[in-house]
Every structure is written in C-alpha cells, then in structure tokens.
Motif scaffolding. Structure first.
Motif, PDB file in Angstrom:
ATOM      1  N   GLU A  89      42.057  27.708  42.238  1.00 47.16           N
ATOM      2  CA  GLU A  89      42.738  28.859  42.816  1.00 47.16           C
ATOM      3  C   GLU A  89      44.185  28.465  42.997  1.00 47.16           C
ATOM      4  O   GLU A  89      44.459  27.349  43.460  1.00 47.16           O
ATOM      5  CB  GLU A  89      42.143  29.102  44.209  1.00 47.16           C
ATOM      6  CG  GLU A  89      41.819  30.547  44.475  1.00 47.16           C
ATOM      7  CD  GLU A  89      41.114  30.643  45.819  1.00 47.16           C
ATOM      8  OE1 GLU A  89      41.817  30.950  46.800  1.00 47.16           O
ATOM      9  OE2 GLU A  89      39.895  30.343  45.862  1.00 47.16           O
ATOM     10  N   LYS A  90      45.093  29.327  42.644  1.00 43.03           N
ATOM     11  CA  LYS A  90      46.519  28.995  42.768  1.00 43.03           C
ATOM     12  C   LYS A  90      46.858  28.795  44.246  1.00 43.03           C
ATOM     13  O   LYS A  90      46.434  29.578  45.092  1.00 43.03           O
ATOM     14  CB  LYS A  90      47.336  30.154  42.180  1.00 43.03           C
ATOM     15  CG  LYS A  90      48.761  29.826  41.918  1.00 43.03           C
ATOM     16  CD  LYS A  90      49.044  29.685  40.444  1.00 43.03           C
ATOM     17  CE  LYS A  90      50.460  29.177  40.267  1.00 43.03           C
ATOM     18  NZ  LYS A  90      50.930  29.177  38.935  1.00 43.03           N
ATOM     19  N   ARG A  91      47.585  27.752  44.549  1.00 41.91           N
ATOM     20  CA  ARG A  91      47.971  27.508  45.950  1.00 41.91           C
ATOM     21  C   ARG A  91      49.170  28.377  46.295  1.00 41.91           C
ATOM     22  O   ARG A  91      50.081  28.532  45.482  1.00 41.91           O
ATOM     23  CB  ARG A  91      48.356  26.039  46.145  1.00 41.91           C
ATOM     24  CG  ARG A  91      47.189  25.106  46.007  1.00 41.91           C
ATOM     25  CD  ARG A  91      47.637  23.677  45.854  1.00 41.91           C
ATOM     26  NE  ARG A  91      48.108  23.073  47.096  1.00 41.91           N
ATOM     27  CZ  ARG A  91      48.514  21.807  47.193  1.00 41.91           C
ATOM     28  NH1 ARG A  91      48.497  21.026  46.131  1.00 41.91           N
ATOM     29  NH2 ARG A  91      48.927  21.329  48.339  1.00 41.91           N
ATOM     30  N   SER A  92      49.172  28.888  47.515  1.00 44.87           N
ATOM     31  CA  SER A  92      50.319  29.719  47.895  1.00 44.87           C
ATOM     32  C   SER A  92      51.555  28.842  48.086  1.00 44.87           C
ATOM     33  O   SER A  92      52.662  29.203  47.718  1.00 44.87           O
ATOM     34  CB  SER A  92      50.003  30.537  49.138  1.00 44.87           C
ATOM     35  OG  SER A  92      49.340  29.725  50.058  1.00 44.87           O
ATOM     36  N   GLU A  93      51.325  27.656  48.672  1.00 48.29           N
ATOM     37  CA  GLU A  93      52.465  26.747  48.860  1.00 48.29           C
ATOM     38  C   GLU A  93      52.098  25.345  48.388  1.00 48.29           C
ATOM     39  O   GLU A  93      51.575  24.542  49.171  1.00 48.29           O
ATOM     40  CB  GLU A  93      52.812  26.655  50.353  1.00 48.29           C
ATOM     41  CG  GLU A  93      53.652  27.794  50.831  1.00 48.29           C
ATOM     42  CD  GLU A  93      53.842  27.706  52.339  1.00 48.29           C
ATOM     43  OE1 GLU A  93      54.171  26.611  52.834  1.00 48.29           O
ATOM     44  OE2 GLU A  93      53.627  28.735  52.997  1.00 48.29           O
ATOM     45  N   PRO A  94      52.346  25.053  47.118  1.00 45.20           N
ATOM     46  CA  PRO A  94      52.004  23.703  46.646  1.00 45.20           C
ATOM     47  C   PRO A  94      52.733  22.634  47.457  1.00 45.20           C
ATOM     48  O   PRO A  94      53.930  22.766  47.723  1.00 45.20           O
ATOM     49  CB  PRO A  94      52.489  23.698  45.192  1.00 45.20           C
ATOM     50  CG  PRO A  94      52.648  25.131  44.824  1.00 45.20           C
ATOM     51  CD  PRO A  94      52.937  25.888  46.081  1.00 45.20           C
ATOM     52  N   GLY A  95      51.985  21.639  47.900  1.00 40.47           N
ATOM     53  CA  GLY A  95      52.600  20.535  48.649  1.00 40.47           C
ATOM     54  C   GLY A  95      52.570  19.276  47.803  1.00 40.47           C
ATOM     55  O   GLY A  95      52.226  19.339  46.625  1.00 40.47           O
TER      56      GLY A  95
END
Ligand code: DP6
Length: 360
Positions: free
Chosen positions: A63-69
């Motif tokens: 699932e695409k992350r909203s805020e990639p860290g």
C-alpha cells in the motif's frame, strides 16, 4: 561485475495491483558455496539441484505510504501469525536492495509466508523464502517497467535474492543452477545464478532427493558465521580451487550420466564442506552420530546392491539421499526399513529435482 545494470530505468507505469504471490523452492548444492566476501559475493562457484516439494509460498501485499520515512514499513506473517522476530532480517535485506529497487521506501508491505516443510525440520527456509520475496518485489518493478525483458527480470530477481540469501539466488529456475563465475560455464556470474546451460543426461531427470531429518534443532552456527570461518582458514585457498576444478569435472558427468563419477564427486563435496568446519577456528562438528550411521548404511547398501545412491549434506546434521528415479522404489524401501530409525521421530521428506519458482 555488472551490478550497475540492475539500477532501474525511470518507471513508466503506475502500480495498480495490491499484492503478488510466488512459490519458490529450496535447493541442494552438489558443489558447495562456503565462503563469501563483500556483500554476498561467493569465494567459489557452486552448482545445485533445484528441489520440488520443499518450498515457500509468499504473498506480498503493498500500500502506498502517505508519508514515506527513512525506515521501511513491513510486517512478516508466518503461517498466519505475526512474527516480529523475522522483521530485522527483512529490514537488513531491504537496506541492501534499496539502491536497486528504490520504490520499496514508498510502500508499506505485508509479507505473508508459509513453508511446505515444518519450521522445526532443520531445513533452512532462507533460500526459498528470500527468492520468493525477491520475485514478488521484481513483479512490482516489472509492472512499473513493462518493457523489461524476461532475461533481465530473471537475472535481477536472482541478483536481489542473492542479497538476502546467497544460495537463494539458485532457487528461481531448475533443474540445475550455477552461481559464481566459472570459465567453463557460459553466462555464469558472481552476482546472480543461471540455469545450467549444457546438456544433462536423462538419468538425472526427476532425480530423487529424500531429506532425512536427523536433527531438527537450531543450528549451532548460522550461515553467515559459517561463511566467515573461511576467512583466514588454513585450507581456504585450496578448497576454493578445488570447487572450481570440481565444477569443470561435473560437466562431463552430467552430460554422460556418469553416476559413479557423480556419487564420488557429490559425496566428496559434502564431506569437504564439513571438513572445512572441523578445521576452522573456532571449529564445529555439525554432523550427529546418526548422520554417520546413515552414511555408513548408504555405503553398505551401495556396495551390496550396486544402486548408485549417494548422500550430500548442508551445513547441518540432516542427510540428503540422492538417487535416480528408476531406483525409487528400492531406495525408498531401504530408507523406510533401514534409515528412518536414525531420523528424529522417524521423519524424512521425499523430494525430487524441480523447475524453480512459479507465480501464483
Ligand atoms: C552449506 O546461502 O545459507 O548450504 O549467503 O549467508 O545466506 P548466506 O548463506 P547460505 O549458505 C548456504 C551454504 C550451504 C552450501 C550451498 O548451498 O551451496
């Protein structure tokens, strides 16, 4: 070495799928990989039979992350149960592959995995597990880069698998795989496994491997610690030369169906692997008394019947019994009657040579 070709071209398509599944088998080396340098570069070439029944099935959901860290987001589920204990190994693997599959930072992953063989069998699941995961990740990349050639897909999937488990790079195809550059094997590479490119005699079709589960316990030496024992090992240099020579020798053996030559070479390789552990610093004995009983019985049976059954070992006490398909009935009877008593809980697994991973 050509690792730069595995840095991806810019992706041309968006990912629309949500998951992908692969099953990938284990493999058993005939000429052993033992000793590595750099990041999973083998000190000598190796060759293996791909197995058929011992395998890992993996579904990778993303699932695409909203805020990639900076940290990867992943969860490992084994046989339906969350296993946080397995996650550090996958984080380390992701760290090694990020330069080649940069999208892994942008997704949250769930890795659902199960093995066809029991967890407590002493059979390592890293080769099958990491090759299955590498193929799932490569399938994501292929969707974003649809003009990728099949050759590139296979090479890169094996390259990625290698970064997780050296021997795992030999699990993707079959029936025989080579990993490690060798002058006599066209296309061979230190950074990915290739399908053995030459003629194989029909006696090796559906070759049988019965895995005798002598000791299900945790191995006293992990593979990474084991490989490291080859640094500063008194016999390392001659062992690496011997593996190169043995790979040259196995080519006519495979072509001509020379089973006497096969038996001698394969057993010698297994014992040499263990000899390396016996003579390392610190030293280890990974065979158990029952391993030796089984070897003795196999030799006796071969002497008395002339059936070309032989053994090989991996870095543990279990014994792989190898024999031609035409002798299956007789040898399986021998295993049941004479060898199973040396196995923990009389357990063994019938397997045979297979053709590698499958997308589900
Ligand atoms: C004895 O592939 O398990 O089975 O590269 O550290 O993951 P890593 O090691 P691994 O080593 C396998 C060693 C062996 C021989 C072989 O399969 O060739």
């Amino acid at each position: 070495m050509t690792t730069t070709k595995f840095h991806p071209e810019p992706y041309t398509q968006a990912l629309t799928t949500k998951s992908v599944s692969y099953e990938s088998p284990s493999n058993i080396a005939l000429i052993k990989y033992w000793g590595k340098h750099g990041i999973q570069i083998p000190k000598n070439p190796s060759i293996s039979f791909t197995l058929n029944n011992c395998k890992t099935t993996t579904t990778l959901s993303y699932e695409k992350r909203s805020e990639p860290g900076d940290a990867y987001e992943l969860k490992v589920i084994l046989d339906g149960k969350h296993k946080p204990g397995f996650e550090p190994k996958i984080h380390q693997f992701f760290g090694r592959i990020e330069a080649y599959l940069p999208f892994i930072k942008d997704y949250a992953f769930t890795i659902e995995t199960s093995n066809s063989f029991p967890h407590s069998s002493g059979i390592a699941s890293s080769a099958s597990g990491l090759s299955a995961l590498a193929l799932c990740l490569m399938e994501m990349e292929r969707e974003m880069q649809p003009d990728m050639t099949l050759k590139h897909f296979k090479q890169k999937a094996s390259f990625i698998a290698r970064l997780g488990s050296g021997s795992g790079c030999r699990s993707l195809e079959g029936p025989i795989m080579v990993w490690g550059e060798h002058a006599d094997v066209d296309g061979s590479s230190d950074v990915y496994g290739v399908q053995y490119p030459y003629q194989i005699h029909s006696v090796f079709d559906h070759y049988q491997d019965t895995i005798l589960l002598v000791d299900k316990g945790e191995k006293p030496v992990s593979s990474t610690v084991g490989h490291n024992l080859m640094h500063n090992h008194a016999y390392a240099a001659s062992r690496f030369d011997q593996a190169v020579e043995n790979l040259s020798r196995i080519i006519p053996i495979l072509q001509e169906g020379d089973l006497d030559g096969f038996v001698t070479l394969v057993e010698s390789e297994a014992l040499t692997l263990h000899a390396m552990m016996l003579t390392s610093n610190p030293y280890f004995i990974l065979m158990k008394p029952n391993t030796l009983h089984i070897i003795d019985k196999i030799w006796e049976y071969r002497r008395e019947t002339g059936v070309p059954v032989c053994f090989t070992l991996d870095a543990g006490a279990n014994v792989h019994v190898l024999y031609p398909e035409k002798d299956k009935e007789a040898v399986q009877e021998f295993i049941k009657n004479d060898l199973s008593k040396y196995c923990q809980d009389n357990r063994y697994i019938f397997d045979n040579v297979g053709n590698g991973a499958i997308k589900l």
